[in-house]
Write an enzyme that holds these catalytic residues in place. Structure first.
Site, PDB file in Angstrom:
ATOM      1  N   LYS A  97       8.979  -1.979 -11.030  1.00 58.46           N
ATOM      2  CA  LYS A  97       8.529  -0.646 -11.034  1.00 58.46           C
ATOM      3  C   LYS A  97       9.778   0.963 -11.693  1.00 58.46           C
ATOM      4  CE  LYS A  97       5.529  -1.586  -8.080  1.00 58.46           C
ATOM      5  NZ  LYS A  97       4.316  -0.608  -7.381  1.00 58.46           N
ATOM      6  N   LYS A 132      10.085  -5.927  -7.251  1.00 64.81           N
ATOM      7  CA  LYS A 132       9.697  -4.670  -7.430  1.00 64.81           C
ATOM      8  C   LYS A 132      10.402  -3.456  -7.783  1.00 64.81           C
ATOM      9  CE  LYS A 132       6.081  -5.275  -4.215  1.00 64.81           C
ATOM     10  NZ  LYS A 132       5.389  -5.040  -3.163  1.00 64.81           N
ATOM     11  N   LYS A 157     -26.088   0.809   1.229  1.00 65.42           N
ATOM     12  CA  LYS A 157     -25.569  -0.210   1.679  1.00 65.42           C
ATOM     13  C   LYS A 157     -26.656  -1.906   1.753  1.00 65.42           C
ATOM     14  CE  LYS A 157     -24.980  -1.437   6.735  1.00 65.42           C
ATOM     15  NZ  LYS A 157     -25.988  -1.076   7.894  1.00 65.42           N
ATOM     16  N   ASN A 168      -5.399  -0.816   2.862  1.00 64.06           N
ATOM     17  CA  ASN A 168      -4.465  -1.641   3.238  1.00 64.06           C
ATOM     18  C   ASN A 168      -4.331  -0.832   4.689  1.00 64.06           C
ATOM     19  OD1 ASN A 168      -4.554  -2.968   1.362  1.00 64.06           O
ATOM     20  ND2 ASN A 168      -2.526  -1.308   0.174  1.00 64.06           N
ATOM     21  N   PHE A 187       8.592   2.292  -1.592  1.00 62.55           N
ATOM     22  CA  PHE A 187       8.671   1.426  -0.559  1.00 62.55           C
ATOM     23  C   PHE A 187       7.771   0.693  -0.826  1.00 62.55           C
ATOM     24  CE2 PHE A 187      10.210   5.166   2.642  1.00 62.55           C
ATOM     25  CZ  PHE A 187      10.236   5.817   1.521  1.00 62.55           C
ATOM     26  N   ASP A 235      -4.463  -2.113  -3.930  1.00 62.38           N
ATOM     27  CA  ASP A 235      -4.179  -2.839  -5.823  1.00 62.38           C
ATOM     28  C   ASP A 235      -5.383  -2.977  -6.329  1.00 62.38           C
ATOM     29  OD1 ASP A 235      -1.437  -2.798  -5.746  1.00 62.38           O
ATOM     30  OD2 ASP A 235      -1.647  -4.561  -4.863  1.00 62.38           O
ATOM     31  N   PRO A 240      -4.825   1.592 -10.995  1.00 64.35           N
ATOM     32  CA  PRO A 240      -3.334   2.545 -11.246  1.00 64.35           C
ATOM     33  C   PRO A 240      -2.251   2.387 -10.654  1.00 64.35           C
ATOM     34  CG  PRO A 240      -5.253   4.435 -10.815  1.00 64.35           C
ATOM     35  CD  PRO A 240      -5.979   2.993 -10.608  1.00 64.35           C
ATOM     36  N   ASP A 241      -1.471   1.203 -11.098  1.00 65.83           N
ATOM     37  CA  ASP A 241       0.318   1.734  -9.608  1.00 65.83           C
ATOM     38  C   ASP A 241       0.630   2.907 -10.060  1.00 65.83           C
ATOM     39  OD1 ASP A 241       2.397   1.714  -9.136  1.00 65.83           O
ATOM     40  OD2 ASP A 241       2.490  -0.453  -9.370  1.00 65.83           O
ATOM     41  N   ILE A 242       0.407   3.813  -9.317  1.00 69.28           N
ATOM     42  CA  ILE A 242       0.685   5.323  -9.277  1.00 69.28           C
ATOM     43  C   ILE A 242       2.760   5.533  -9.455  1.00 69.28           C
ATOM     44  CG2 ILE A 242       0.786   7.857  -7.853  1.00 69.28           C
ATOM     45  CD1 ILE A 242      -1.143   6.051  -6.778  1.00 69.28           C
TER      46      ILE A 242
END
Ligand code: CTP
Length: 403
Positions: free
Chosen positions: A341, A337, A288, A209, A323, A278, A305-307
């Site tokens: 969460k 969100k 390679k 990202n 955030f 994600d 995983p969504d930490i």
């Protein structure tokens, strides 16, 4: 303005960086501070007392035996009402004097007789900085509770390159401001994730990202300034860890998750600032991947995983702050969100506005609604976010993710 009305003693010692002390004096005066200057004899060879007198509007002191001071008690009087002594530049010789408790001129005597905290901004040649005696003195001074601003690495006046360059006056000012921040998080353990994660496709390619890590590092620094013990779990960034913050470097989302799993249960607050990827590649190639003869390429991705959601769902979860960088419909997406969460506070911004920049503009979403902050430098926003969290904790409003 944190420094308005604050009383400083600015000590200037004899190094080429002494000319920058004039700029520091100017910045402090501009902040509304009361700046009294004491210079060593050697410092006056590099910059004149008249310059500093003109910039501060006050008499400059250079002599232990100055007849203007009552009863020759200058060594006590001139620093007694000061809230902070800043020595910039601080030479190797001056650090040695401080570490040894010597008091053979006005400035060293004022430091020896001080009641206030002391901040030094070292400036010297790289070899002098790395000299074993200097390093021993630095170690002693840190142990004595002396604060250090720098030095930094870079080009030196002597033509050499390395550690020992004095911080720029603006950076020293930021260190001074940091010392005066309120300490509402004293005794709290804070965990922060920051930066991007990198998910390997093959040994040389990654999915990531866009994230500079600046906001997360600013949050870690602000929490540290507020008195917390801070651990920063960081993906790859080009940033230095803030002073006093323990950094754990990771690369992938899974590594970040492992680090957080170990630390979160013992944390009081968790700030999920990282731009976690994600998805990761299901079958990472060991070698390679070579280009095919035309046509495309398909990667199979699996979800990471969504930490943040994992931490927020802990039985005894720390106070969680999420955030979110959105590209549209900020309020709608942020509220959704926050609910998904299940975190008490979500900080949202438009990604286009802040990515990689030093400034940003954010909106805080909590049970009381929305609170816009900025535009402002990320460190200032981070301080305000930390102050907001401290108020929420003090008010005991949803202090746990699970209210
Ligand atoms: N986050 C996390 N772990 C993930 C993804 C996100 O801890 N795997 C955290 C981020 O650190 C941030 C918050 O969740 O605090 C929101 O991140 P964001 O990427 O905006 O949320 P997503 O859940 O990935 O939602 P979206 O569908 O918008 O990508």
């Amino acid at each position: 303005m944190t420094l308005k009305g604050k009383k400083f003693l600015l000590g200037v010692t004899g190094g080429i960086a002494a000319y920058k002390a004039a700029q520091l004096a100017r910045l402090l005066v501009k902040e509304g501070a009361d700046v009294r200057v004491a210079m060593t004899e050697a410092a006056t060879r590099f910059v004149t007392p008249v310059t500093l007198q003109a910039l501060t509007g006050q008499a400059v002191w250079t002599d232990l035996w100055d007849p203007r001071v009552r009863d020759n008690m200058g060594h006590i009087e001139l620093s007694r009402d000061r809230e902070l002594i800043v020595v910039a530049p601080a030479t190797a010789d001056f650090l040695a004097k401080l570490a040894g408790g010597l008091a053979d001129d006005l400035l060293s005597t004022l430091c020896a007789a001080r009641r206030s905290p002391l901040l030094v901004a070292p400036a010297m040649n790289v070899e002098m900085w790395e000299n074993a005696a200097t390093q021993r003195n630095v170690h002693t001074l840190r142990g004595d509770g002396v604060h250090f601003a720098g030095p930094a690495a870079g080009d030196q006046a002597c033509g050499e390159v390395g550690m020992g360059r004095m911080l720029e006056p603006e950076e020293i000012l930021a260190e001074i401001e940091a010392l005066f921040q309120p300490k509402p998080l004293a005794g709290k353990r804070v965990l922060v994730t920051a930066g991007p994660t990198e998910e390997p496709i093959d040994p040389v390619r990654v999915i990531t990202n866009a994230s500079s890590g600046k906001m997360g590092y600013a949050v870690a620094r602000a929490a540290r300034e507020a008195g917390a013990r801070v651990t920063l779990v960081s993906g790859p960034t080009a940033l230095d860890a803030p002073a006093g913050v323990q950094r754990i470097a990771v690369r992938t989302a899974e590594q970040m998750f492992e680090a957080v799993k170990k630390l979160a249960p013992d944390s009081d607050l968790f700030f999920g600032v990282a731009a976690v990827s994600d998805y990761r590649v299901k079958n990472r190639a060991a070698q390679k991947i070579k280009k095919g003869a035309g046509g495309g390429m398909t990667l199979e991705l699996i979800e990471n995983p969504d930490i943040l959601a994992w931490v927020a769902a802990l039985k005894d979860a720390p106070f969680c702050v999420g955030f979110a960088a959105e590209s549209e419909k900020l309020a709608e997406n942020a509220q959704a969100k926050r609910a998904k969460k299940d975190v008490p506070l979500l900080v949202a911004n438009l990604a286009q506005r802040a990515l990689g920049a030093d400034d940003s503009e954010v909106t805080l979403f909590d049970d009381d609604g929305r609170h816009p902050l900025g535009p402002a430098p990320k460190l200032e926003l981070a301080r305000e976010i930390v102050a907001h969290v401290a108020r929420m904790l003090a008010g005991e409003k949803r202090t746990r993710a699970k209210a």
